[in-house]
Scaffold this active site. Structure first.
Site, PDB file in Angstrom:
ATOM      1  N   SER A 129       0.829  -1.210   0.000  1.00  0.00           N
ATOM      2  CA  SER A 129       0.000   0.000   0.000  1.00  0.00           C
ATOM      3  C   SER A 129       0.862   1.258   0.000  1.00  0.00           C
ATOM      4  CB  SER A 129      -0.953   0.004   1.198  1.00  0.00           C
ATOM      5  OG  SER A 129      -0.243  -0.055   2.420  1.00  0.00           O
ATOM      6  N   ASP A 160       7.218   2.792   6.822  1.00  0.00           N
ATOM      7  CA  ASP A 160       7.038   2.182   5.504  1.00  0.00           C
ATOM      8  C   ASP A 160       7.273   3.198   4.402  1.00  0.00           C
ATOM      9  OD1 ASP A 160       6.316   0.059   7.043  1.00  0.00           O
ATOM     10  OD2 ASP A 160       4.271  -0.116   6.271  1.00  0.00           O
TER      11      ASP A 160
END
Length: 203
Positions: free
Chosen positions: A133, A178
């Site tokens: 994502s 991330d």
């Protein structure tokens, strides 16, 4: 340099779908974490690594402020919305919400002069803890800024925009590791991150 097979297929599909070549081909890697889980939102240290699997985005300017997107990995699922107003969150939208959120936060920061036509694909396994994502968010932000030749935001600012999309739009209360690992990763290196100072260093 020889074109990556996935990239060439993406460019071919963009031309077939929209009747013209893409103007930008962007990619962003996935990531693994060597040490430092949950330290990003606790002012700690982390050592993630960007990996050699990617989300790819072929992009070109759209019509008006319309965004048209196709995800080839999801049976050519499509999305279409207008940037004139914040696109609505879709309760079961999946990848569409990451797309909508990423472009909405970018539009709020630097108004896009036109919409976008997009074709998306990748080889990062979804749901495997490899940050597919966040990779999608960063690839979209890179593609949109390049298509419209917006001022460069820098890796940390791009990572923060991607995180904002996930937190404020998608509703996932994630930290910054991330996105920062993907935006700042260097080939052949891990990335040391000190979340107290937001300093990064390839090691």
């Amino acid at each position: 340099m020889k074109q990556h097979p996935m990239a060439q297929g993406l460019l071919n599909e963009f031309s077939r779908r929209y009747g013209r070549p893409a103007t930008v081909l962007a990619r962003a890697p996935g990531r693994v974490n060597l040490i430092g889980e949950h330290t990003d939102y606790n002012d700690g240290l982390a050592l993630p690594v960007a990996i050699d699997r990617y989300t790819w985005v072929a992009a070109g300017p759209g019509s008006g402020l319309q965004v048209r997107a196709t995800a080839l990995d999801l049976e050519s699922a499509t999305d279409c919305f207008d940037l004139a107003a914040t696109p609505p969150y879709l309760p079961h939208g999946g990848w569409r919400n990451y797309l909508r959120g990423s472009l909405a936060v970018l539009q709020a920061r630097q108004a896009l002069p036109e919409g976008l036509d997009l074709v998306i694909s990748g080889d990062i396994p979804q749901g495997a803890g490899l940050s597919s994502s966040a990779s999608l968010e960063l690839a979209l932000l890179h593609a949109a800024t390049a298509v419209h030749r917006l001022p460069l935001l820098g890796t940390t600012n791009l990572a923060r925009l991607a995180q904002q999309a996930e937190v404020d739009f998608v509703g996932c209360r994630c930290g910054l590791m991330d996105q920062l690992a993907i935006a700042s990763g260097v080939a052949g290196h891990a990335l040391f991150i000190d979340f107290r100072s937001m300093q990064t260093r390839p090691v």
